[in-house]
Design an enzyme around this catalytic site. Structure first.
Site, mmCIF file in Angstrom:
data_model
loop_
_atom_site.group_PDB
_atom_site.id
_atom_site.type_symbol
_atom_site.label_atom_id
_atom_site.label_comp_id
_atom_site.label_asym_id
_atom_site.label_seq_id
_atom_site.Cartn_x
_atom_site.Cartn_y
_atom_site.Cartn_z
ATOM 1 N N HIS A 147 0.828 -1.230 0.000
ATOM 2 C CA HIS A 147 0.000 0.000 0.000
ATOM 3 C C HIS A 147 0.860 1.279 0.000
ATOM 4 O O HIS A 147 0.507 2.276 0.647
ATOM 5 C CB HIS A 147 -0.967 -0.020 1.193
ATOM 6 C CG HIS A 147 -0.315 -0.039 2.540
ATOM 7 N ND1 HIS A 147 -0.791 -0.772 3.604
ATOM 8 C CD2 HIS A 147 0.793 0.598 3.022
ATOM 9 C CE1 HIS A 147 -0.024 -0.574 4.652
ATOM 10 N NE2 HIS A 147 0.938 0.258 4.330
ATOM 11 N N HIS A 203 -1.791 4.815 9.707
ATOM 12 C CA HIS A 203 -0.441 5.405 9.796
ATOM 13 C C HIS A 203 -0.461 6.773 10.457
ATOM 14 O O HIS A 203 0.364 7.619 10.161
ATOM 15 C CB HIS A 203 0.166 5.544 8.403
ATOM 16 C CG HIS A 203 0.382 4.254 7.679
ATOM 17 N ND1 HIS A 203 -0.641 3.492 7.177
ATOM 18 C CD2 HIS A 203 1.516 3.598 7.353
ATOM 19 C CE1 HIS A 203 -0.145 2.426 6.570
ATOM 20 N NE2 HIS A 203 1.154 2.464 6.667
HETATM 21 C C1 DHB Z 1 6.162 3.367 2.136
HETATM 22 C C2 DHB Z 1 5.616 2.130 2.457
HETATM 23 C C3 DHB Z 1 4.527 2.030 3.329
HETATM 24 O O1 DHB Z 1 3.956 0.850 3.726
HETATM 25 C C4 DHB Z 1 3.948 3.173 3.843
HETATM 26 O O2 DHB Z 1 2.845 3.030 4.621
HETATM 27 C C5 DHB Z 1 4.488 4.412 3.560
HETATM 28 C C6 DHB Z 1 5.607 4.519 2.692
HETATM 29 C C7 DHB Z 1 7.305 3.505 1.190
HETATM 30 O O3 DHB Z 1 7.946 2.508 0.800
HETATM 31 O O4 DHB Z 1 7.588 4.641 0.754
HETATM 32 FE FE FE Z 2 2.489 1.179 5.423
#
Ligand code: DHB
Ligand code: FE
Length: 291
Positions: free
Chosen positions: A12, A59
């Site tokens: 994601h 997040h």
């Molecule tokens: C990235 C990956 C993630 O799972 C997320 O929530 C935010 C950023 C990344 O690889 O940039």
């Molecule tokens: Fe993530």
């Protein structure tokens, strides 16, 4: 009775939303990643889900470090996205399914999971991006959702074993759900990635392959590692595999791998999309089209 037809497991990464917004899906960096999705969409077109139960992690849009439920189940009539600071357009508001949410909550509490129930809840990129990939031409996606957020952010995190058990309790609620709906399960996040600290940029194809190889046939194998071992193996944010483990539990005992792709890197992440199918999903795909 409702049918659980299968599951979609997906990374994601917010940068995917940026690529969609800029329309750069065919640029060399992005093409191998986006090419993984048309077969997933074909599968979805065939199994025709009406409802999605989605395991993901928030997040900081809805829960932050000051208040972090281990397991939070949405019970709202709709779920809005909001600006998370990634520079992405705000994603569409999704339609909820409060009746199914409450059935799931009842089952989880009966099974002694001390969950947080959320009658209002924002959803972040971890839910919106997989939907934007799966239904790129629909805004919002044409199905109702039950979001289940797992804390993969603020330690101590729930164990993989607990997440699998959570999913299995949700499977009981889905099996008892008396309707003609077709349900898919989704698990988002991962695979291996670490965004900060000394190991920023860390990815681990060996561990990712171990997870993908066992997901359909032996999900209990994924519970042999402690959360700290998963951090070591998958990176600090690679613990998002907990969402996949819970989603696998919700699919029920038997599931067959329909497809998988794995692509390194997208942003800082080993990106994957997998589809597992139940017997009901397999039968649904073989139904003759109605003329
Ligand atoms: C990235 C990956 C993630 O799972 C997320 O929530 C935010 C950023 C990344 O690889 O940039
Ligand atoms: Fe993530």
């Amino acid at each position: 009775m409702a049918e659980v037809v299968g599951a979609v497991f997906s990374s994601h990464v917010p940068a995917i939303g940026g690529a969609i917004a800029r329309g750069v899906q065919n640029e060399p960096y992005w093409k191998p990643f986006f090419d993984a999705w048309p077969p997933v969409r074909e599968w979805l077109d065939e199994v025709k889900p009406t409802t999605a139960v989605v395991f993901y992690n928030d997040h900081g849009l809805n829960f932050f470090l000051d208040k972090m439920p281990t397991f939070a189940v949405g019970a709202a009539a709709s779920y809005a996205n909001a600006d998370e600071g990634w520079g992405l357009p705000v994603f569409p508001t999704m339609q909820g399914h409060p009746e199914l949410s409450w059935a799931i909550i009842e089952q989880l509490v009966a099974d002694e999971f001390d969950i947080t129930m959320c009658q209002s809840m924002l959803i972040d990129h971890a839910l919106s991006i997989p939907f934007a990939l799966a239904w790129p031409n629909a805004s919002p996606a044409p199905l109702r959702v039950v979001p289940i957020a797992i804390n993969t952010v603020q330690h101590p995190l729930p164990s993989a074993k607990r997440c699998l058990a959570l999913g299995r309790s949700v499977a009981k609620a889905l099996a008892a759900w008396d309707s003609d709906e077709r349900i898919i399960v989704m698990g988002t996040g991962g695979l291996s990635h670490q965004l900060d600290g000394e190991r920023a940029g860390f990815m681990n194809p060996d561990y990712d392959n171990f997870c993908m190889d066992n997901l359909s046939v032996d999900p209990d194998a994924l519970t042999k590692h402690s959360v700290h071992e998963i951090v070591e193996l998958a990176g600090t944010q690679g613990v998002e595999i907990l969402n996949w483990i819970a989603a696998r539990g919700a699919l029920g005992a038997k599931a067959t791998e329909f497809s998988r792709t794995y692509h390194i890197p997208i942003s800082n992440t080993a990106a994957s999309v997998m589809v597992l199918e139940t017997e009901a999903g397999n039968a649904a795909r073989k139904e003759p089209a109605i003329a």
